[in-house]
Design a protein around this motif. Structure first.
Motif, PDB file in Angstrom:
ATOM      1  N   UNK A 103      23.949  35.236 -15.684  1.00  0.00           N
ATOM      2  CA  UNK A 103      23.160  34.993 -17.158  1.00  0.00           C
ATOM      3  C   UNK A 103      21.615  34.917 -16.975  1.00  0.00           C
ATOM      4  N   UNK A 104      21.282  34.717 -15.551  1.00  0.00           N
ATOM      5  CA  UNK A 104      19.562  34.680 -15.509  1.00  0.00           C
ATOM      6  C   UNK A 104      18.995  35.778 -14.566  1.00  0.00           C
ATOM      7  N   UNK A 105      19.854  36.087 -13.397  1.00  0.00           N
ATOM      8  CA  UNK A 105      18.969  36.929 -12.538  1.00  0.00           C
ATOM      9  C   UNK A 105      19.409  38.496 -12.892  1.00  0.00           C
ATOM     10  N   UNK A 106      20.287  38.894 -13.438  1.00  0.00           N
ATOM     11  CA  UNK A 106      20.592  40.026 -13.881  1.00  0.00           C
ATOM     12  C   UNK A 106      19.500  40.516 -14.894  1.00  0.00           C
ATOM     13  N   UNK A 107      19.014  39.678 -15.941  1.00  0.00           N
ATOM     14  CA  UNK A 107      18.066  40.190 -16.830  1.00  0.00           C
ATOM     15  C   UNK A 107      16.898  40.013 -16.118  1.00  0.00           C
ATOM     16  N   UNK A 108      16.528  39.262 -15.180  1.00  0.00           N
ATOM     17  CA  UNK A 108      15.420  39.267 -14.400  1.00  0.00           C
ATOM     18  C   UNK A 108      15.202  40.557 -13.391  1.00  0.00           C
ATOM     19  N   UNK A 109      16.299  40.805 -12.960  1.00  0.00           N
ATOM     20  CA  UNK A 109      16.457  42.106 -12.104  1.00  0.00           C
ATOM     21  C   UNK A 109      16.079  43.543 -12.847  1.00  0.00           C
TER      22      UNK A 109
ATOM     23  N   UNK B  96      21.202  24.393  -9.140  1.00  0.00           N
ATOM     24  CA  UNK B  96      19.767  24.057  -8.753  1.00  0.00           C
ATOM     25  C   UNK B  96      19.230  24.969  -7.384  1.00  0.00           C
ATOM     26  N   UNK B  97      20.031  25.273  -6.530  1.00  0.00           N
ATOM     27  CA  UNK B  97      19.642  25.722  -5.249  1.00  0.00           C
ATOM     28  C   UNK B  97      19.185  27.368  -5.291  1.00  0.00           C
ATOM     29  N   UNK B  98      20.199  27.810  -6.309  1.00  0.00           N
ATOM     30  CA  UNK B  98      19.954  29.292  -6.623  1.00  0.00           C
ATOM     31  C   UNK B  98      18.585  29.454  -7.452  1.00  0.00           C
ATOM     32  N   UNK B  99      18.683  28.684  -8.529  1.00  0.00           N
ATOM     33  CA  UNK B  99      17.546  28.881  -9.344  1.00  0.00           C
ATOM     34  C   UNK B  99      16.356  28.596  -8.829  1.00  0.00           C
ATOM     35  N   UNK B 100      16.266  27.830  -7.981  1.00  0.00           N
ATOM     36  CA  UNK B 100      14.708  27.325  -7.285  1.00  0.00           C
ATOM     37  C   UNK B 100      14.417  28.203  -6.037  1.00  0.00           C
ATOM     38  N   UNK B 101      15.279  28.408  -5.185  1.00  0.00           N
ATOM     39  CA  UNK B 101      15.270  29.115  -4.087  1.00  0.00           C
ATOM     40  C   UNK B 101      15.267  30.368  -4.273  1.00  0.00           C
ATOM     41  N   UNK B 102      16.248  30.960  -5.020  1.00  0.00           N
ATOM     42  CA  UNK B 102      16.184  32.149  -5.693  1.00  0.00           C
ATOM     43  C   UNK B 102      15.190  32.894  -6.371  1.00  0.00           C
ATOM     44  N   UNK B 103      14.656  31.913  -7.160  1.00  0.00           N
ATOM     45  CA  UNK B 103      13.430  32.364  -7.947  1.00  0.00           C
ATOM     46  C   UNK B 103      12.232  32.496  -6.992  1.00  0.00           C
ATOM     47  N   UNK B 104      11.992  31.791  -6.272  1.00  0.00           N
ATOM     48  CA  UNK B 104      10.917  31.915  -5.162  1.00  0.00           C
ATOM     49  C   UNK B 104      11.074  33.297  -4.480  1.00  0.00           C
ATOM     50  N   UNK B 105      12.362  33.326  -3.630  1.00  0.00           N
ATOM     51  CA  UNK B 105      12.511  34.650  -3.105  1.00  0.00           C
ATOM     52  C   UNK B 105      12.490  35.786  -3.914  1.00  0.00           C
ATOM     53  N   UNK B 106      12.774  35.773  -5.349  1.00  0.00           N
ATOM     54  CA  UNK B 106      12.562  36.759  -6.026  1.00  0.00           C
ATOM     55  C   UNK B 106      11.166  37.479  -6.308  1.00  0.00           C
ATOM     56  N   UNK B 107      10.179  36.414  -6.358  1.00  0.00           N
ATOM     57  CA  UNK B 107       9.100  36.684  -6.470  1.00  0.00           C
ATOM     58  C   UNK B 107       8.220  36.995  -5.194  1.00  0.00           C
TER      59      UNK B 107
END
Length: 594
Positions: free
Chosen positions: A354-360, A548-559
């Motif tokens: 729901x979140x990271x596919x649109x971001x990708x 929480x782990x995916x949204x925060x750490x995953x978001x940082x690594x995405x950037x």
């Protein structure tokens, strides 16, 4: 609908209420709110700057509170019952939806409304897991009941021999022993069974309820598959039925702000209707006897007034006892432990879709110069890059469609798999997750509809299958773990007496029916059927931690690293699950060969 379900302990009405009420709408209201909260910020409140930041903060606060609310609701349901918690949850959701569109500022108005929704939504999602064990357990003869039946036959033979010998004794002048008053008044298990049989033969006394146990059934996995399917249908209900409502009201003359408000009012009414349906549809749910609001202030002592069907006092346990025992089972019972890990992976996977596919997708369009938008601001995709939004919606839709189709399949596989190998479907789901997430993370061009990377579509399908497999299999494992606790000898039973070197005929008659040790043992360690709400709460807690782990750490690594980083994280999560399932399955296979 109930005719298509496996053999259930619950009634058809209860099963239908569970699927159409709790399972379906547990996700429908959440999808509606997540998809429309930005319109509340822009149209109702009128905020035009930092919309993405506000929406992200609200979502993070929601998950943070749910992390605490889920286990709290689970513990509470073990006291007041799963039906009461579900009704309260949907009522709170309805109130929160109405309150949200009364907001004038993001902070604190909208934030408080979103937190209220989080509390109600946590109750709804936790009850999806907590109600399942009560639905699918099949009632079978317990080992204790078999022992009782053997004792009946043995006592019948003894009485027959005594009757044959009685005439010669009566004709003699020897002393005939008679039972003392004190022995006649002593209640023992053997005498109670004998008296029970006499009462059951008398026309004015109905037979006593048989001692029953919950046994492992194929229905656990099969119904879990239906639960996964109906949660997917719930998402479709939100997308097709709820989300178009603002446009419908605007088309009929409402302002944008009024259209959003009317939509929230209508969906709030639906939440109240669902709460009423659950109140009537889940009455007299198996295993919920004696649970009520009054249990909130009941002390941690056995109740002498109420007895279970096995004639031992029903105890009320402290919240700390319920919590610690539920956590302990995650380390001592493989089924429940794998269920917790599967819940962690499943909830994290839902965020990946729901979140990271649109971001990708949006990052790809911006990188290629196809759109002028901020790749890290999801609400902007819809307005500033329609092509990216359409592609992200298409890919997410394919993943959810694959999940919807495969949900009953995983349930069927879990019910038909070789006995003792119930973890195999979860092993397959985790393998699909490893392949799918690694494959999508390495994709250069995700536009599979217009000549993009050919692996993008296959990876998305594998991701959807992995997500639903983790959900269905983890729910099924928890249900089996709750319903199939290892047989433990109870004080005063035949098992205990044999373990101490005594015979049934000699010591069972002398053992008091309501022994003090039985009460103490029961109050010290709760039965698993009394922990289903607490276990469901820990399951939801594990899922919230994954989000929480995916949204925060995953978001940082995405950037800072690569847009594929969140998907590589999810691949690692699935790899950990794969290793855990392999270790448990391998250990079970090794024990069977010995």
């Amino acid at each position: 609908m109930a005719r298509f379900l496996p053999t259930l302990t619950a009634t058809r009405l209860q099963a239908t209420t569970y699927l159409l009420g709790i399972a379906l709408f547990s996700i429908a209201f959440l999808v509606f709110l997540n998809s429309s909260i930005s319109f509340v910020v822009t149209d109702v409140i009128g905020r035009t700057h930092a919309v993405g930041d506000a929406v992200g903060t609200l979502g993070f606060a929601d998950e943070l509170l749910a992390l605490v609310a889920c286990p709290a609701w689970g513990l509470l349901s073990d006291r007041i019952g799963v039906r009461t918690v579900a009704v309260l949850g949907y009522a709170i959701v309805g109130i929160s939806l109405v309150a949200l569109v009364q907001s004038r500022e993001v902070y604190p108005d909208l934030l408080l409304g979103r937190l209220g929704f989080s509390v109600g939504g946590a109750a709804c999602s936790t009850m999806v897991t907590a109600v399942l064990p009560s639905m699918v357990a099949r009632r079978v003869r317990s080992r204790e009941e078999e022992e009782q039946q053997k004792a009946v036959a043995a006592n019948r033979d003894v009485r027959r021999l005594q009757d044959e010998d009685r005439p010669s004794r009566d004709s003699s002048r020897g002393h005939v022993a008679t039972a003392s008053v004190s022995s006649e008044l002593t209640i023992t298990p053997g005498r109670y069974q004998s008296q029970s049989r006499s009462r059951s033969r008398h026309p004015d006394n109905p037979p006593l309820k048989l001692v029953e146990k919950l046994d492992e059934t194929d229905g656990t996995s099969q119904l879990a598959g239906f639960v996964g399917m109906f949660t997917g249908i719930g998402a479709l209900v939100a997308l097709v039925g709820f989300l178009p409502l603002p446009a419908y009201f605007q088309k009929h003359g409402s302002t944008p702000a009024a259209g959003v408000q009317y939509s929230f009012y209508l969906v709030g009414v639906v939440a109240f209707v669902v709460a009423v349906g659950i109140f009537f549809g889940l009455r007299d749910l198996p295993g919920e006897e004696g649970k009520s609001i009054t249990s909130l202030w009941r002390a941690d002592k056995p109740s002498k007034a109420k007895l279970d069907d096995d004639l031992t006092p029903r105890a009320s346990y402290s919240y700390l006892t319920l919590l610690t025992q539920s956590l302990k089972l995650g380390f001592t019972d493989p089924s429940i432990g794998l269920g917790y890990v599967g819940g962690f992976v499943a909830r994290a996977s839902s965020v990946g879709i729901s979140l990271f596919i649109p971001l990708f997708v949006n990052a790809y369009f911006v990188r290629e110069g196809l759109c002028k938008s901020n790749p890290h601001n999801v609400p902007d995709i819809r307005d500033e890059c329609a092509k990216a939004y359409l592609l992200a919606s298409g890919l997410s839709g394919i993943a959810e469609t694959a999940a919807l189709i495969c949900a009953p399949l995983f349930g069927w596989l879990g019910g038909r798999i070789v006995k003792g190998m119930a973890e195999l479907p979860l092993l397959g789901a985790s393998m699909m997750g490893i392949l799918g997430y690694v494959g999508f993370g390495l994709v250069e061009n995700p536009d599979a509809f217009h000549g993009g990377d050919r692996w993008a579509m296959l990876s998305i399908i594998a991701i959807g299958i992995s997500q639903i497999g983790s959900i269905v299999c983890s729910l099924a494992l928890l249900g089996r773990g709750i319903n199939n606790a290892p047989e433990e000898p109870r004080p005063g039973t035949a098992d205990t007496l044999r373990a101490n070197g005594h015979t049934r005929n000699s010591d069972a008659e002398a053992a008091p029916l309501l022994s003090e040790s039985a009460s103490d043992t029961r109050s010290a360690v709760p039965d698993r059927s009394e922990l289903k709400g607490s276990i469901a709460g820990i399951y939801s807690l594990a899922g919230g931690a994954g989000i929480l782990l995916l949204t925060k750490l995953g978001g940082v690594l995405f950037d800072r690293w690569t847009p594929g980083a969140p998907f590589f994280m999810l691949a690692i999560f699935n790899a950990v699950l794969f290793l855990a399932v392999a270790a448990v399955g391998g250990g079970a296979a090794l024990r069977r060969t010995r």
